[in-house]
Design a protein around this motif. Structure first.
Motif, PDB file in Angstrom:
ATOM      1  N   ASP A 149      -3.558   2.551   8.558  1.00 53.13           N
ATOM      2  CA  ASP A 149      -5.005   2.006   9.734  1.00 53.13           C
ATOM      3  C   ASP A 149      -5.706   0.461   9.102  1.00 53.13           C
ATOM      4  OD1 ASP A 149      -7.522   1.676  10.295  1.00 53.13           O
ATOM      5  OD2 ASP A 149      -8.799   2.394   8.051  1.00 53.13           O
ATOM      6  N   LEU A 150      -4.985  -0.009   8.336  1.00 48.60           N
ATOM      7  CA  LEU A 150      -5.295  -1.181   7.904  1.00 48.60           C
ATOM      8  C   LEU A 150      -4.817  -3.027   9.139  1.00 48.60           C
ATOM      9  CD1 LEU A 150      -6.156  -3.786   6.023  1.00 48.60           C
ATOM     10  CD2 LEU A 150      -4.872  -3.850   4.698  1.00 48.60           C
TER      11      LEU A 150
ATOM     12  N   LYS B 269     -12.499   0.325  -1.091  1.00 48.86           N
ATOM     13  CA  LYS B 269     -12.321   1.319   0.116  1.00 48.86           C
ATOM     14  C   LYS B 269     -13.000   2.272   0.300  1.00 48.86           C
ATOM     15  CE  LYS B 269      -7.410   0.853  -1.110  1.00 48.86           C
ATOM     16  NZ  LYS B 269      -5.982   2.068  -0.668  1.00 48.86           N
ATOM     17  N   PRO B 270     -13.219   2.707   1.592  1.00 48.10           N
ATOM     18  CA  PRO B 270     -12.480   2.926   3.238  1.00 48.10           C
ATOM     19  C   PRO B 270     -13.202   1.196   2.926  1.00 48.10           C
ATOM     20  CG  PRO B 270     -14.347   4.283   2.829  1.00 48.10           C
ATOM     21  CD  PRO B 270     -14.722   4.423   1.299  1.00 48.10           C
ATOM     22  N   PHE B 271     -12.043   0.515   3.740  1.00 46.78           N
ATOM     23  CA  PHE B 271     -12.757  -0.408   4.101  1.00 46.78           C
ATOM     24  C   PHE B 271     -13.470  -0.473   5.830  1.00 46.78           C
ATOM     25  CE2 PHE B 271      -8.170  -0.093   4.966  1.00 46.78           C
ATOM     26  CZ  PHE B 271      -8.356  -0.288   6.676  1.00 46.78           C
TER      27      PHE B 271
ATOM     28  N   THR C 261      -3.672   4.897   5.315  1.00 44.28           N
ATOM     29  CA  THR C 261      -3.681   3.591   4.803  1.00 44.28           C
ATOM     30  C   THR C 261      -3.658   2.092   5.202  1.00 44.28           C
ATOM     31  OG1 THR C 261      -5.532   4.878   3.044  1.00 44.28           O
ATOM     32  CG2 THR C 261      -5.622   2.072   2.952  1.00 44.28           C
TER      33      THR C 261
ATOM     34  N   GLU D  76       0.913  -1.085   0.024  1.00 39.94           N
ATOM     35  CA  GLU D  76       0.190  -0.236  -0.367  1.00 39.94           C
ATOM     36  C   GLU D  76       0.761   1.347   0.300  1.00 39.94           C
ATOM     37  OE1 GLU D  76      -2.137   2.433  -0.358  1.00 39.94           O
ATOM     38  OE2 GLU D  76      -3.916   0.711  -0.181  1.00 39.94           O
TER      39      GLU D  76
ATOM     40  N   CYS E 234      -7.138  -4.880  -1.921  1.00 43.56           N
ATOM     41  CA  CYS E 234      -7.924  -3.217  -1.405  1.00 43.56           C
ATOM     42  C   CYS E 234      -7.795  -2.765  -2.534  1.00 43.56           C
ATOM     43  CB  CYS E 234      -7.103  -3.091   0.098  1.00 43.56           C
ATOM     44  SG  CYS E 234      -6.913  -4.322   0.968  1.00 43.56           S
ATOM     45  N   THR E 235      -9.283  -1.496  -3.102  1.00 45.57           N
ATOM     46  CA  THR E 235      -8.931  -0.887  -4.019  1.00 45.57           C
ATOM     47  C   THR E 235     -10.464   0.385  -4.066  1.00 45.57           C
ATOM     48  OG1 THR E 235      -8.318  -0.216  -6.093  1.00 45.57           O
ATOM     49  CG2 THR E 235      -9.510  -1.716  -5.356  1.00 45.57           C
ATOM     50  N   ALA E 236     -10.180   1.602  -4.114  1.00 41.31           N
ATOM     51  CA  ALA E 236     -11.436   1.528  -4.224  1.00 41.31           C
ATOM     52  C   ALA E 236     -12.011   2.183  -5.420  1.00 41.31           C
ATOM     53  CB  ALA E 236     -10.609   3.872  -4.378  1.00 41.31           C
TER      54      ALA E 236
ATOM     55  N   ASP F  57      -3.220  -3.346  -2.184  1.00 36.18           N
ATOM     56  CA  ASP F  57      -3.637  -2.626  -3.054  1.00 36.18           C
ATOM     57  C   ASP F  57      -3.474  -2.518  -4.344  1.00 36.18           C
ATOM     58  OD1 ASP F  57      -5.149   0.143  -4.228  1.00 36.18           O
ATOM     59  OD2 ASP F  57      -3.331   1.703  -3.429  1.00 36.18           O
TER      60      ASP F  57
END
Length: 252
Positions: free
Chosen positions: A15-16, A100-102, A12, A7, A79-81, A55
């Motif tokens: 936070d993950l 995201k946001p997860f 992010t 990432e 994990c992606t937007a 990501d």
């Protein structure tokens, strides 16, 4: 569970990592990587990991480039937007696809999915191991080693190297004298029978080896709280009902 996070956004990634640790205290973050180049260099060292959170859009390319260069050996959670990469993600060893946001719920669902798949894999692999060893089947209490599955490896762990055994989220884990953790395909009752007199089941969740215990403290609730020679994030207490039996075992 040993993980890496790929990432390029610091907040992010942090936070993950905190979310994973909060949901799964046994999580070990082995590396946090922020670019395609950095991830390729790291994965080429064949690290011992269980799961990758990645990501897709990174500063120097897409994470798919990483896995085309170094084929993945463990599942990947993307994990992606953006949602346009979903098909390619699942064609690239993808276990899950989180937008995201997860949230805590989405990470919990992903970890539950991972545990379920891993448990199924362990059971099928252990069934093969049992079939092969059937002619020389040993009585559980006479076994000297425990077979564990780590990725694609079948590893014999000498019983003397098991420091403790515990249950978490309906899964049974052992932790060795040097702090390595493995998922096992046995019940806590089976482990208690196999491990013998050097071990004591102090509560519903834990079986402890005598030499693993550094000292014990008395709590306000009159329970004993154990401190260990190895790192273990879960507080271990001995119930009042087991106090005298535990003390006799400890000095025996």
């Amino acid at each position: 569970m040993r993980i890496i996070i790929i990432e390029d956004e610091d907040l992010t990634a942090e936070d993950l990592a905190l979310t994973l640790k909060r949901i799964e205290p046994a999580t070990e973050l082995c590396a946090r990587l922020s670019s395609v180049k950095e991830a390729i260099t790291y994965l080429r060292t064949n690290p011992s990991i269980d799961l990758i959170f990645s990501d897709i859009q990174l500063g120097d390319g897409e994470s798919f480039d990483i896995f085309k260069t170094v084929p993945p050996k463990v599942p990947i959670v993307f994990c992606t937007a953006y949602n346009q990469y979903m098909l390619e993600a699942f064609q690239t060893f993808g276990l899950d696809y989180i937008l995201k946001p997860f949230s805590n719920a989405s990470i919990q669902q992903t970890l539950a999915k991972y545990r379920q798949l891993r448990q199924s894999f362990n059971q099928s692999t252990l069934a093969m191991v049992d079939a092969v060893s059937q002619p020389n089947n040993l009585i559980e209490s006479r076994k000297k080693s425990l077979i564990v599955i780590n990725g694609d490896k079948i590893i014999p762990i000498p019983l003397s190297e098991i420091a403790l055994c515990y249950i978490e989220y309906d899964n049974i884990f052992i932790k060795t004298n040097v702090g390595k953790q493995f998922l096992v395909n046995k019940s806590l009752e089976e482990m208690e029978h196999m491990l013998g007199d050097e071990y004591f089941r102090v509560n519903r969740q834990h079986i402890i080896k005598r030499s693993t215990i550094a000292f014990a403290n008395t709590s306000l609730s009159r329970k004993l709280i154990l401190s260990l020679h190895i790192d273990h994030p879960i507080k271990i207490s001995v119930s009042k009902e087991k106090y005298h039996t535990f003390m006799q075992w400890l000095e025996s």
